[in-house]
Design an enzyme around this catalytic site. Structure first.
Site, PDB file in Angstrom:
ATOM      1  N   GLU A   6       4.929  -5.649   8.252  1.00 23.24           N
ATOM      2  CA  GLU A   6       3.535  -5.435   7.816  1.00 23.24           C
ATOM      3  C   GLU A   6       2.933  -6.677   7.164  1.00 23.24           C
ATOM      4  OE1 GLU A   6       3.517  -0.646   6.692  1.00 23.24           O
ATOM      5  OE2 GLU A   6       3.573  -2.096   5.085  1.00 23.24           O
ATOM      6  N   HIS A   9      10.565  -4.224   2.956  1.00 21.78           N
ATOM      7  CA  HIS A   9      11.003  -2.828   2.871  1.00 21.78           C
ATOM      8  C   HIS A   9      11.473  -2.324   4.222  1.00 21.78           C
ATOM      9  CE1 HIS A   9       6.818  -2.296   4.187  1.00 21.78           C
ATOM     10  NE2 HIS A   9       6.914  -0.975   4.242  1.00 21.78           N
ATOM     11  N   HIS A  16       0.815  -1.220   0.000  1.00 21.71           N
ATOM     12  CA  HIS A  16       0.000   0.000   0.000  1.00 21.71           C
ATOM     13  C   HIS A  16       0.853   1.276   0.000  1.00 21.71           C
ATOM     14  CE1 HIS A  16      -0.277  -0.830   4.627  1.00 21.71           C
ATOM     15  NE2 HIS A  16       0.797  -0.101   4.374  1.00 21.71           N
ATOM     16  N   HIS A  38      -0.942   4.776   9.854  1.00 14.78           N
ATOM     17  CA  HIS A  38       0.442   5.253   9.963  1.00 14.78           C
ATOM     18  C   HIS A  38       0.494   6.574  10.718  1.00 14.78           C
ATOM     19  CE1 HIS A  38       0.135   2.673   6.381  1.00 14.78           C
ATOM     20  NE2 HIS A  38       1.399   2.385   6.543  1.00 14.78           N
TER      21      HIS A  38
END
Lengths: 131, 279
Positions: free
Chosen positions: B240, B193, B12, B59
């Protein structure tokens, strides 16, 4: 208390230790979600920062946009994005500034276009020290 | 009874939303990726359910150090795209499905899952970017949504197994929902990531592809990874990926992978997408 992930090199997860150290700096960063707070910060960065119970070194790291220092002082990267966005900068500017060695926007883009930073040699502090 | 037709996993990354919002998808950096997403969009067009349950993380937008529950479910009639520092994305509001959301809360509670309940949370890129990936830029979203927010940024995080079990509880809840509706479930975030620190930019295609393979071949293998495994091997924010376990747990034993895309880079992220049809 030490954590299992402490020997992952160059990595700053948000846990109970950084939570406490970085509470006020992160709440400042979070405040930039609000347009009226962004306006106040834009008007006088120092005066706005003084409304938070942040340490002086945290305030200076914000004003001087020293992102790696901010993480070391307890800020979390998701919160730090708000400052990058406030400056209307792409995130790669922050990524490059934190990277070891430091990279420009273009150099960071090139590293990622070349397949990113390899995992081999970057798994642990021991790998870094022996590399 | 309601029917869970399929699961989707997708990264996302906010840059993906920005590329669409600012008309950059034809630029060299983006066009390969968006061409690769065409079959995914075709699948969604042909298989739009009445409701999508979307598992995402916030976030530092609506939840923060002041309050961040492990699992939160959105029961609002509608949800707005959030201002996360650069003004809200100009995408349509999202219509909720409070009846299904409350049914999941009641059913999951009986299954020992205590979900936090929220009616007013704004939804950030973690939620809106997957919608744009699937449905492009419509005037109105073609499905209602049930947001399920998982804390994957403020440790301690739920384990990979706990996420899978939450998915199982959601799957069970959907199966006992009395109305004849179709439902999809999405896991978002990842793949490998790392966005902060000197090691920023680390990615790991081998670990990512194994994780994707496991979704259909050996889903429990993805529940045996610790947070440290994810952070060390797939980058600090690669953790995540545990949200994809919620999606997978909700599906049945037999799934068929009908789409996969893997692409490096999107910003600092290894982009992954998968569609699993429930058999």
């Amino acid at each position: 208390m030490e954590r299992e992930y402490d020997n992952i090199p160059g990595t700053y997860p948000l846990d109970s230790r950084t939570y406490r150290k970085g509470y006020h700096v992160n709440m400042f960063l979070m405040s930039l979600n609000k347009a009226e707070c962004r306006d106040q910060f834009a008007q006088d960065e120092r005066a706005y920062l003084d409304t938070f119970k942040m340490k002086e070194d945290q305030k200076l790291a914000v004003i001087e946009r020293r992102y790696l220092d901010l993480l070391k002082l307890g800020a979390n990267v998701y919160y730090a994005f708000k400052l990058v966005s406030f400056d209307r900068q792409p995130p790669q500017v922050m990524y490059g500034q934190m990277a070891e060695p430091r990279l420009t926007f273009d150099e960071f883009q090139q590293m990622m276009l070349g397949g990113g930073r390899p995992i081999n040699g970057n798994r642990s502090v021991e790998e870094w020290n022996n590399g | 009874m309601a029917k869970l037709i399929a699961g989707m996993g997708t990264s996302h990354v906010p840059g993906l939303g920005a590329a669409m919002d600012n008309g950059k998808t034809e630029e060299d950096y983006w066009k390969g990726l968006f061409a690769g997403l065409e079959p995914l969009r075709g699948w969604h067009q042909a298989n739009t359910p009445d409701v999508n349950i979307i598992v995402y993380n916030d976030h530092a937008t609506e939840f923060s150090l002041d309050s961040y529950s492990t699992f939160t479910i959105g029961v609002g009639e509608s949800f707005k795209p959030a201002d996360e520092g650069w003004g809200p994305r100009r995408v349509p509001e999202m219509l909720g499905h409070p009846e299904l959301a409350w049914h999941i809360i009641e059913s999951a509670m009986a299954d020992e899952f205590d979900l936090a309940v929220n009616a007013s949370m704004d939804l950030d890129h973690g939620f809106t970017v997957p919608l744009s990936i699937a449905y492009g830029q419509p005037k109105e979203w073609p499905t209602a949504v049930v947001p399920v927010c998982v804390n994957v940024i403020q440790h301690p995080l739920p384990t990979a197994l706990r996420c899978y079990k939450l998915g199982q509880a959601i799957g069970k809840a959907v199966a006992s929902y009395p109305d004849e509706i179709t439902v999809g479930i999405w896991g978002t975030g990842g793949l490998s990531h790392q966005l902060g620190g000197e090691r920023v930019g680390v990615v790991n295609p081998e670990v990512d592809q194994r994780f994707l393979d496991n979704l259909s071949k050996d889903p429990l293998a993805n529940t045996r990874l610790s947070h440290t495994d994810f952070m060390r091997e797939a980058g600090c924010e690669g953790v995540e990926m545990i949200m994809w376990n919620v999606m997978r747990g909700a599906l049945g034993d037999n799934v068929e992978e009908v789409f996969r895309l893997y692409h490096i880079p999107v910003s600092a992220t290894a982009y992954g997408a998968i569609i699993l049809e429930n058999r």
